[in-house]
Motif scaffolding. Structure first.
Motif, PDB file in Angstrom:
ATOM      1  N   GLY A 224     -23.292   1.399  10.329  1.00 56.60           N
ATOM      2  CA  GLY A 224     -22.228   1.115   9.787  1.00 56.60           C
ATOM      3  C   GLY A 224     -21.296   2.078  10.440  1.00 56.60           C
ATOM      4  N   GLN A 225     -20.077   1.885   9.673  1.00 54.34           N
ATOM      5  CA  GLN A 225     -18.698   2.511  10.470  1.00 54.34           C
ATOM      6  C   GLN A 225     -19.219   4.083  10.352  1.00 54.34           C
ATOM      7  OE1 GLN A 225     -14.751   0.649   9.615  1.00 54.34           O
ATOM      8  NE2 GLN A 225     -15.560   0.701   7.470  1.00 54.34           N
ATOM      9  N   VAL A 226     -19.317   4.549   9.306  1.00 52.17           N
ATOM     10  CA  VAL A 226     -19.512   6.092   8.968  1.00 52.17           C
ATOM     11  C   VAL A 226     -20.895   6.256   9.751  1.00 52.17           C
ATOM     12  CG1 VAL A 226     -19.682   7.973   7.407  1.00 52.17           C
ATOM     13  CG2 VAL A 226     -18.218   6.009   7.035  1.00 52.17           C
TER      14      VAL A 226
ATOM     15  N   SER B  31     -30.843  -0.495   8.499  1.00 48.10           N
ATOM     16  CA  SER B  31     -31.764  -0.988   7.097  1.00 48.10           C
ATOM     17  C   SER B  31     -32.651  -2.061   7.939  1.00 48.10           C
ATOM     18  CB  SER B  31     -30.547  -2.391   6.779  1.00 48.10           C
ATOM     19  OG  SER B  31     -30.248  -3.146   7.825  1.00 48.10           O
ATOM     20  N   ARG B  32     -32.867  -2.427   9.055  1.00 48.91           N
ATOM     21  CA  ARG B  32     -33.937  -3.043   9.728  1.00 48.91           C
ATOM     22  C   ARG B  32     -34.933  -2.220  10.416  1.00 48.91           C
ATOM     23  NH1 ARG B  32     -29.782  -6.403   9.784  1.00 48.91           N
ATOM     24  NH2 ARG B  32     -28.887  -5.298  11.619  1.00 48.91           N
TER      25      ARG B  32
ATOM     26  N   GLY C 153     -36.368   2.039   6.777  1.00 46.76           N
ATOM     27  CA  GLY C 153     -34.667   2.661   6.309  1.00 46.76           C
ATOM     28  C   GLY C 153     -33.988   1.638   5.628  1.00 46.76           C
ATOM     29  N   ASP C 154     -34.814   0.924   4.813  1.00 51.53           N
ATOM     30  CA  ASP C 154     -34.302  -0.177   4.072  1.00 51.53           C
ATOM     31  C   ASP C 154     -34.172   0.352   2.584  1.00 51.53           C
ATOM     32  OD1 ASP C 154     -33.523  -2.427   2.445  1.00 51.53           O
ATOM     33  OD2 ASP C 154     -35.068  -3.607   3.150  1.00 51.53           O
ATOM     34  N   LEU C 155     -32.889   0.395   2.053  1.00 53.96           N
ATOM     35  CA  LEU C 155     -32.610   1.143   0.763  1.00 53.96           C
ATOM     36  C   LEU C 155     -33.018   0.435  -0.204  1.00 53.96           C
ATOM     37  CD1 LEU C 155     -28.735   2.244   1.417  1.00 53.96           C
ATOM     38  CD2 LEU C 155     -30.893   3.701   1.370  1.00 53.96           C
TER      39      LEU C 155
ATOM     40  N   ALA D 262     -25.149   1.351   2.209  1.00 58.34           N
ATOM     41  CA  ALA D 262     -24.727   0.935   0.951  1.00 58.34           C
ATOM     42  C   ALA D 262     -24.286  -0.587   0.965  1.00 58.34           C
ATOM     43  CB  ALA D 262     -23.461   1.742   0.671  1.00 58.34           C
TER      44      ALA D 262
ATOM     45  N   THR E 193     -21.627  -2.600   0.733  1.00 57.63           N
ATOM     46  CA  THR E 193     -20.270  -2.510   0.766  1.00 57.63           C
ATOM     47  C   THR E 193     -19.205  -3.742   0.739  1.00 57.63           C
ATOM     48  OG1 THR E 193     -20.481  -2.534   3.199  1.00 57.63           O
ATOM     49  CG2 THR E 193     -20.233  -0.356   2.344  1.00 57.63           C
TER      50      THR E 193
ATOM     51  N   TYR F 126     -21.922   9.202   0.186  1.00 57.53           N
ATOM     52  CA  TYR F 126     -20.577   8.795   0.157  1.00 57.53           C
ATOM     53  C   TYR F 126     -20.505   7.811  -1.072  1.00 57.53           C
ATOM     54  CZ  TYR F 126     -20.977  10.666   4.622  1.00 57.53           C
ATOM     55  OH  TYR F 126     -21.423  11.633   5.767  1.00 57.53           O
ATOM     56  N   SER F 127     -19.121   8.019  -1.851  1.00 54.27           N
ATOM     57  CA  SER F 127     -18.686   7.029  -2.870  1.00 54.27           C
ATOM     58  C   SER F 127     -17.327   6.649  -2.439  1.00 54.27           C
ATOM     59  CB  SER F 127     -18.855   7.824  -4.328  1.00 54.27           C
ATOM     60  OG  SER F 127     -18.678   6.990  -5.401  1.00 54.27           O
TER      61      SER F 127
ATOM     62  N   TYR G 285     -18.849  -3.294  -7.333  1.00 58.30           N
ATOM     63  CA  TYR G 285     -18.846  -2.606  -6.464  1.00 58.30           C
ATOM     64  C   TYR G 285     -18.810  -1.187  -7.121  1.00 58.30           C
ATOM     65  CZ  TYR G 285     -17.785   0.263  -2.260  1.00 58.30           C
ATOM     66  OH  TYR G 285     -17.680   1.318  -1.189  1.00 58.30           O
TER      67      TYR G 285
ATOM     68  N   LYS H 231     -21.404   1.890  -7.440  1.00 60.94           N
ATOM     69  CA  LYS H 231     -21.237   3.188  -6.785  1.00 60.94           C
ATOM     70  C   LYS H 231     -20.973   4.401  -7.822  1.00 60.94           C
ATOM     71  CE  LYS H 231     -20.734   3.560  -2.771  1.00 60.94           C
ATOM     72  NZ  LYS H 231     -21.720   4.190  -1.841  1.00 60.94           N
TER      73      LYS H 231
ATOM     74  N   THR I 151     -14.497   8.561  -0.788  1.00 56.09           N
ATOM     75  CA  THR I 151     -13.217   8.504   0.307  1.00 56.09           C
ATOM     76  C   THR I 151     -12.650   7.098  -0.059  1.00 56.09           C
ATOM     77  OG1 THR I 151     -12.917   8.610   2.540  1.00 56.09           O
ATOM     78  CG2 THR I 151     -14.903   7.609   1.953  1.00 56.09           C
TER      79      THR I 151
ATOM     80  N   VAL J  20     -11.643   3.067   4.639  1.00 53.39           N
ATOM     81  CA  VAL J  20     -12.195   3.606   6.021  1.00 53.39           C
ATOM     82  C   VAL J  20     -12.195   2.566   7.046  1.00 53.39           C
ATOM     83  CG1 VAL J  20     -14.566   4.266   6.981  1.00 53.39           C
ATOM     84  CG2 VAL J  20     -14.006   5.109   4.432  1.00 53.39           C
TER      85      VAL J  20
HETATM   86  P1  NDP Z   1     -20.371  -0.354   6.329  1.00 54.36           P
HETATM   87  O1  NDP Z   1     -20.006  -1.541   5.662  1.00 54.36           O
HETATM   88  O2  NDP Z   1     -19.766  -0.313   7.708  1.00 54.36           O
HETATM   89  O3  NDP Z   1     -21.801   0.197   6.653  1.00 54.36           O
HETATM   90  C1  NDP Z   1     -22.695  -0.014   5.614  1.00 54.36           C
HETATM   91  C2  NDP Z   1     -24.283   0.091   6.128  1.00 54.36           C
HETATM   92  O4  NDP Z   1     -25.043   0.033   5.119  1.00 54.36           O
HETATM   93  C3  NDP Z   1     -24.523  -0.696   7.330  1.00 54.36           C
HETATM   94  O5  NDP Z   1     -25.005  -0.124   8.347  1.00 54.36           O
HETATM   95  C4  NDP Z   1     -25.560  -1.613   6.661  1.00 54.36           C
HETATM   96  O6  NDP Z   1     -26.565  -2.005   7.451  1.00 54.36           O
HETATM   97  C5  NDP Z   1     -26.109  -0.729   5.661  1.00 54.36           C
HETATM   98  N1  NDP Z   1     -27.107  -1.278   4.540  1.00 54.36           N
HETATM   99  C6  NDP Z   1     -26.919  -2.289   4.007  1.00 54.36           C
HETATM  100  N2  NDP Z   1     -27.854  -2.721   3.161  1.00 54.36           N
HETATM  101  C7  NDP Z   1     -28.776  -1.902   3.491  1.00 54.36           C
HETATM  102  C8  NDP Z   1     -30.231  -1.640   3.367  1.00 54.36           C
HETATM  103  N3  NDP Z   1     -30.756  -2.530   2.315  1.00 54.36           N
HETATM  104  N4  NDP Z   1     -30.892  -0.558   3.739  1.00 54.36           N
HETATM  105  C9  NDP Z   1     -30.061   0.447   4.418  1.00 54.36           C
HETATM  106  N5  NDP Z   1     -28.865   0.237   4.940  1.00 54.36           N
HETATM  107  C10 NDP Z   1     -28.263  -0.901   4.380  1.00 54.36           C
HETATM  108  O7  NDP Z   1     -19.849   0.672   5.640  1.00 54.36           O
HETATM  109  P2  NDP Z   1     -19.073   2.184   5.725  1.00 54.36           P
HETATM  110  O8  NDP Z   1     -19.560   2.883   6.889  1.00 54.36           O
HETATM  111  O9  NDP Z   1     -17.487   1.780   5.714  1.00 54.36           O
HETATM  112  O10 NDP Z   1     -19.326   2.755   4.411  1.00 54.36           O
HETATM  113  C11 NDP Z   1     -20.020   4.216   4.164  1.00 54.36           C
HETATM  114  C12 NDP Z   1     -20.106   4.650   2.950  1.00 54.36           C
HETATM  115  O11 NDP Z   1     -18.614   4.910   2.583  1.00 54.36           O
HETATM  116  C13 NDP Z   1     -20.507   3.880   1.931  1.00 54.36           C
HETATM  117  O12 NDP Z   1     -21.508   4.484   0.865  1.00 54.36           O
HETATM  118  C14 NDP Z   1     -19.244   3.233   1.176  1.00 54.36           C
HETATM  119  O13 NDP Z   1     -19.787   2.718  -0.098  1.00 54.36           O
HETATM  120  C15 NDP Z   1     -18.301   4.243   1.289  1.00 54.36           C
HETATM  121  N6  NDP Z   1     -17.157   3.851   1.392  1.00 54.36           N
HETATM  122  C16 NDP Z   1     -16.551   2.763   2.099  1.00 54.36           C
HETATM  123  C17 NDP Z   1     -15.318   2.652   2.107  1.00 54.36           C
HETATM  124  C18 NDP Z   1     -14.632   1.506   2.943  1.00 54.36           C
HETATM  125  O14 NDP Z   1     -13.422   1.315   3.014  1.00 54.36           O
HETATM  126  N7  NDP Z   1     -15.310   0.944   4.120  1.00 54.36           N
HETATM  127  C19 NDP Z   1     -14.324   3.271   1.264  1.00 54.36           C
HETATM  128  C20 NDP Z   1     -15.027   4.246   0.364  1.00 54.36           C
HETATM  129  C21 NDP Z   1     -16.303   4.524   0.346  1.00 54.36           C
HETATM  130  P3  NDP Z   1     -26.843  -3.460   8.211  1.00 54.36           P
HETATM  131  O15 NDP Z   1     -25.343  -3.750   8.829  1.00 54.36           O
HETATM  132  O16 NDP Z   1     -27.916  -3.250   8.979  1.00 54.36           O
HETATM  133  O17 NDP Z   1     -26.813  -4.276   6.740  1.00 54.36           O
END
Ligand code: NDP
Length: 297
Positions: free
Chosen positions: A10-12, A31-32, A38-40, A63, A65, A102-103, A128, A132, A151, A154
């Protein structure tokens, strides 16, 4: 020292792969990821992953998201955003690991114009936000050795983001319409990852610093102000646009109805984090400028 990172793509998560690498032996799962899992969404397999790796630190960047989709998939959102963090908290407690999670500002109802403090009353407006909130509560209740960072807004250099969308539209169109009644601070995934690494080190040395913190770039803007800033920066970098900053029209959020309600006031007070860790959070413009310079030059 072993560090388990979940949600690595993900982004973070992507930026955490960089910032956590110097702290120890990083096991980064997406997630895969199958073995270890690593699947939540697979709670028993998740427990088994932590038990097998026995990390000193678990960082959960994964998460559900998709804020609007969560309204029609509340059970999936609950599984990933509430139950999985609860399981991670139990697993971290059982192996003595520090848990980082992260929340979001979406735990608040977005009323008023003040900066939300960590202890302020919550009132999530969406599935959502509620899932969270439950996730962070389960962690705080289950395992004292946690860092939960709330946060907002993002963005990351990698992949798509709001700024890149505004640039594309400004090249294609004569005018843009952007929401001007929601306020927050665009926060770079890079900044979140760097602060996380600092805070992890500090908490390993002094567990009294564990806790829930607001973490966002300094300052505030609306989406409209954000869009204008992006176009100003692009012009300064010599990019040709059809729509300049003055062609961005302000509109209320009600002009763009969405499945999930979003808070109007996402301003976060970050003074607790800055004092606890001796860090300075830079103005949001700094990270956005840097990201644009990298994308456009
Ligand atoms: P992203 O949507 O970019 O990334 C979310 C990640 O979660 C992806 O890598 C995704 O993997 C993974 N994910 C989804 N389903 C599963 C699963 N079943 N098992 C494991 N991993 C999974 O989110 P951000 O990086 O932006 O967010 C990081 C954190 O910050 C999160 O907790 C989010 O709630 C929080 N946050 C984000 C904000 C925003 O504006 N984006 C604002 C405030 C908080 P895959 O792609 O493989 O599905």
């Amino acid at each position: 020292m072993k560090i388990l990172l979940l949600g690595k793509d993900g982004q973070v998560g992507w930026e955490l792969q960089r910032s956590l690498a110097p702290l120890g032996e990083l096991v980064a799962l997406g997630s895969r990821s199958e073995s270890p899992c690593g699947d939540l969404g697979r709670l028993d397999a998740l427990r088994a992953t932590v038990a097998a790796i026995r990390p000193a630190v678990i960082v959960n960047a994964g998460a559900y998201t998709a804020v609007d989709k969560a309204e029609s998939e509340p059970e999936r959102a609950h599984l990933l955003n509430a139950q999985a963090p609860g399981v991670l908290a139990e697993a971290a407690r059982d192996c003595g690991a520090l848990l980082v999670h992260y929340s979001t500002d979406y735990v608040f109802d977005g009323s008023g114009t003040h900066r939300w403090k960590e202890g302020d009353a919550t009132g999530a407006l969406s599935v959502y936000g509620r899932t969270k909130l439950e996730g962070e509560r389960l962690i705080v209740r289950t395992h004292p050795r946690h860092l939960v960072f709330r946060t907002s807004w993002v963005y990351a250099a990698r992949g798509g983001n709001f700024a890149k969308t505004m640039l594309r539209l400004a090249r294609e169109r004569d005018t843009l319409t952007v929401v001007d009644d929601q306020f927050g601070a665009p926060t770079g995934a890079e900044l979140l990852a760097d602060v996380t690494a600092h805070a992890v080190r500090a908490c390993l040395a002094d567990p009294a610093r564990c806790g829930l913190y607001h973490l966002a770039a300094a300052g505030e803007t609306s989406w409209h102000g954000y869009a204008r800033f992006v176009l100003e920066q692009a012009l300064a970098l010599g990019v040709e646009l059809r729509a300049g900053p003055d062609a961005v029209r302000p509109v209320p959020a009600s002009s763009f109805p969405t499945a999930a309600m979003r808070p109007s006031n996402s301003r976060l007070d970050t003074s607790k984090l800055q004092a606890a860790f001796g860090l300075v959070l830079p103005p949001w413009q700094q990270g956005v400028s840097r990201m644009l310079t990298e994308a456009l030059t």
